[in-house]
Design an enzyme around this catalytic site. Sequence first.
Site, PDB file in Angstrom:
ATOM      1  N   GLU A  37       0.871  -1.173   0.000  1.00  0.00           N
ATOM      2  CA  GLU A  37       0.000   0.000   0.000  1.00  0.00           C
ATOM      3  C   GLU A  37       0.914   1.230   0.000  1.00  0.00           C
ATOM      4  O   GLU A  37       1.803   1.332   0.861  1.00  0.00           O
ATOM      5  CB  GLU A  37      -0.892   0.008   1.248  1.00  0.00           C
ATOM      6  CG  GLU A  37      -1.819   1.207   1.214  1.00  0.00           C
ATOM      7  CD  GLU A  37      -2.768   1.314   2.390  1.00  0.00           C
ATOM      8  OE1 GLU A  37      -2.723   0.457   3.293  1.00  0.00           O
ATOM      9  OE2 GLU A  37      -3.551   2.283   2.385  1.00  0.00           O
ATOM     10  N   ARG A 263       5.587 -12.830   9.360  1.00  0.00           N
ATOM     11  CA  ARG A 263       6.238 -11.580   8.991  1.00  0.00           C
ATOM     12  C   ARG A 263       7.585 -11.489   9.683  1.00  0.00           C
ATOM     13  O   ARG A 263       7.831 -12.155  10.687  1.00  0.00           O
ATOM     14  CB  ARG A 263       5.368 -10.383   9.339  1.00  0.00           C
ATOM     15  CG  ARG A 263       5.053 -10.236  10.812  1.00  0.00           C
ATOM     16  CD  ARG A 263       3.946  -9.223  11.057  1.00  0.00           C
ATOM     17  NE  ARG A 263       4.330  -7.884  10.666  1.00  0.00           N
ATOM     18  CZ  ARG A 263       3.698  -7.166   9.740  1.00  0.00           C
ATOM     19  NH1 ARG A 263       2.658  -7.658   9.098  1.00  0.00           N
ATOM     20  NH2 ARG A 263       4.084  -5.946   9.459  1.00  0.00           N
ATOM     21  N   LYS A 273       4.758   0.364   9.475  1.00  0.00           N
ATOM     22  CA  LYS A 273       4.749   1.661   8.792  1.00  0.00           C
ATOM     23  C   LYS A 273       4.208   2.763   9.690  1.00  0.00           C
ATOM     24  O   LYS A 273       4.707   3.881   9.675  1.00  0.00           O
ATOM     25  CB  LYS A 273       3.903   1.567   7.520  1.00  0.00           C
ATOM     26  CG  LYS A 273       4.721   1.154   6.322  1.00  0.00           C
ATOM     27  CD  LYS A 273       3.935   1.302   5.049  1.00  0.00           C
ATOM     28  CE  LYS A 273       3.218   0.016   4.734  1.00  0.00           C
ATOM     29  NZ  LYS A 273       2.466   0.051   3.481  1.00  0.00           N
TER      30      LYS A 273
HETATM   31  P1  ATP Z   1       2.881  -2.389   8.090  1.00  0.00           P
HETATM   32  O1  ATP Z   1       2.437  -3.405   9.090  1.00  0.00           O
HETATM   33  O2  ATP Z   1       4.307  -1.993   8.207  1.00  0.00           O
HETATM   34  O3  ATP Z   1       1.954  -1.233   7.940  1.00  0.00           O
HETATM   35  P2  ATP Z   1       1.631  -3.589   5.848  1.00  0.00           P
HETATM   36  O4  ATP Z   1       1.503  -5.051   5.862  1.00  0.00           O
HETATM   37  O5  ATP Z   1       0.409  -2.814   6.098  1.00  0.00           O
HETATM   38  O6  ATP Z   1       2.867  -3.172   6.718  1.00  0.00           O
HETATM   39  P3  ATP Z   1       1.749  -3.380   3.031  1.00  0.00           P
HETATM   40  O7  ATP Z   1       2.178  -2.250   2.194  1.00  0.00           O
HETATM   41  O8  ATP Z   1       0.330  -3.776   2.999  1.00  0.00           O
HETATM   42  O9  ATP Z   1       2.217  -3.051   4.493  1.00  0.00           O
HETATM   43  O10 ATP Z   1       2.669  -4.646   2.742  1.00  0.00           O
HETATM   44  C1  ATP Z   1       2.912  -5.140   1.463  1.00  0.00           C
HETATM   45  C2  ATP Z   1       3.287  -6.578   1.557  1.00  0.00           C
HETATM   46  O11 ATP Z   1       4.428  -6.745   2.383  1.00  0.00           O
HETATM   47  C3  ATP Z   1       2.178  -7.396   2.170  1.00  0.00           C
HETATM   48  O12 ATP Z   1       2.021  -8.553   1.411  1.00  0.00           O
HETATM   49  C4  ATP Z   1       2.659  -7.696   3.554  1.00  0.00           C
HETATM   50  O13 ATP Z   1       2.167  -8.923   3.981  1.00  0.00           O
HETATM   51  C5  ATP Z   1       4.174  -7.698   3.375  1.00  0.00           C
HETATM   52  N1  ATP Z   1       4.836  -7.306   4.629  1.00  0.00           N
HETATM   53  C6  ATP Z   1       4.640  -6.190   5.345  1.00  0.00           C
HETATM   54  N2  ATP Z   1       5.374  -6.188   6.467  1.00  0.00           N
HETATM   55  C7  ATP Z   1       6.084  -7.351   6.453  1.00  0.00           C
HETATM   56  C8  ATP Z   1       7.029  -7.959   7.339  1.00  0.00           C
HETATM   57  N3  ATP Z   1       7.395  -7.361   8.468  1.00  0.00           N
HETATM   58  N4  ATP Z   1       7.537  -9.155   6.994  1.00  0.00           N
HETATM   59  C9  ATP Z   1       7.164  -9.763   5.861  1.00  0.00           C
HETATM   60  N5  ATP Z   1       6.290  -9.253   4.986  1.00  0.00           N
HETATM   61  C10 ATP Z   1       5.738  -8.060   5.273  1.00  0.00           C
HETATM   62 MG    MG Z   2      -1.241  -4.062   4.556  1.00  0.00          MG
END
Ligand code: ATP
Ligand code: MG
Length: 564
Positions: A37, A263, A273
């Site tokens: 995102e 994760r 984020k």
């Molecule tokens: P955050 O929790 O930091 O806001 P998010 O999951 O909302 O992260 P996205 O932009 O939706 O952020 O993530 C894009 C992709 O990266 C998704 O498929 C998510 O599952 C993966 N992702 C995000 N954080 C991690 C992590 N710490 N380890 C592995 N994959 C991750």
């Molecule tokens: Mg997300």
Amino acid sequence: MPQANASAPADFIREIIDEHIRTNRFQSRVATRFPPEPNGYLHIGHAKSICLNFGIAAQYGGTCNLRMDDTDPTGESQEYVDSIIGDVKWLGFDWEDRLYYASDYYEKLYQFAVQLIKIGKAYVCSLSANEIREYRGTLTEPGKESPFRNRSVEESLDLFKRMRAGEFKEGTHVLRAKIDMASPNITMRDPIMYRIRYEPHYRTNNKWCIYPMYDFAHCLSDSLEKITHSICTLEFENNRPLYDWFLDALELESHPQQIEFARLNLSYTVLSKRRLIELVENGNVGGWDDPRMPTLAGLRRRGCTPEAIRSFCERIGVAKNDSTIDMALLEYCIREDMNERAPRVMAVLRPLRVVIDNYPEGQIEEFDCPYHPQNADMGSRKVPFSRILYIEQEDFMEKPPKKFYRLAPDKEVRLRYGYFVKCVNVVKDPNTGEVTEVHCTYDPETRSGFAPDGRKVDATIHWVSAEHSVPAEVRLYDRLFSVANPLEAGSDYVGHLNSKSLEILRTCRVEPSLKGVAPGSRFQFERVGYFCVDPVDSSDQDLVFNRTVTLRDTWAKISEKERR
Ligand code: ATP
Ligand code: MG
């Protein structure tokens, strides 16, 4: 693009894919996607997901799409899109012409929603947000059906159309899937598909005032792109039945398999984020690319290579249980990569003047110094030597304790690549008593670094010629937080920021070969650490170096109290 790695370790995801290939589930196709995102910069946790998705595609001769999952207007921006594109490229992956935006699917998603209403699987609900929450029930109690659940298809269709047309205020109506208010899985209790939001979107502007929810948009985006394996993190495990429900209800031919993995959590930092945005907005760090940030932009500015990050991601692998990886492992991967590629040079961070009394005034010698001890291909450079040098303050002690092996009165040491020198005198500041200059004599017979009479010295120290060296600023970066799990203590994680995470040294001297060196270049400062030329603030006039990583893992030896 990194080559498909035939020896990539088998993990449970690859096992599932192997099984799908055996059973011809997707006609042996493998299509993955990385769906960030654009509401922040990518961090090392995203790198894990990027390496996994692109790595699997490469390994199986498939494809991996880059998709901006941009269905929530709040906080999304083109700046973030640009940073994501740059970071994934930098990491070494290529989505060819497959850059997609979920926001490009808005019209199609709307039509899917209409279809679900028409077949009686979605309805407009006019309860307030609070009521919806109350009706949802809890883990132990079933939910209650909304009084609007059995609204006629015609009425829902009409209301949904008018929601889109902007006839209603925010919060007055939502579109919900008609599933099961008694489901033990709360996600399945008539989840919301659309809500009204009068907020412009960075790509569609004011075209839409209803926005789809993640669970509805994501599975359909995957299906539209004919993804086969939709790999996501564990927190979406409970959402998988819903992912499948939408695709089944719409009878879509392309029905990807969602697979969840743990994760990445890393000690001494935060990988969320939301928290990272707070640190940037509160000014706790200098920005998204602050070298202390776990963002790809920060790691890059710090001097990390994409190879180091990919090697880290490969080493940690993928698993189904949450765990925390030790920051020391990331640092190890960075160090290992730097060790191979970084030319060795000499830099003095806290200079102490040394005068070699018996070295002829005005004389200059040039020492030929190899750039790498194991790699002769990296060549060598000339380092000038003269009567006045700088050494590190910490390499001299006027009254040394027993185990101090470096320079001290009457003690002899070797200068790296050069002569033996012996301290014969010191000059002190009359007011403070601080040693401001050390006087030595040198032994002209030791030019080779060895004494013909076979006498030994305890230490070899680095140095630069005072006259020839170049001034530089050096920024010593350390871990962002002083405790392993800054989020454990709840919301006061900011209180655990490491107050010593940045020390700026402005009076450093580096050897003249570093004059005009390109931004981003990486070096080992002998005996000091690995550094890179800051790509933002460094210039020909004002050299600035960032410490990428120390030479050894010193952190483990420092007690928690001392780190604050
Ligand atoms: P955050 O929790 O930091 O806001 P998010 O999951 O909302 O992260 P996205 O932009 O939706 O952020 O993530 C894009 C992709 O990266 C998704 O498929 C998510 O599952 C993966 N992702 C995000 N954080 C991690 C992590 N710490 N380890 C592995 N994959 C991750
Ligand atoms: Mg997300």
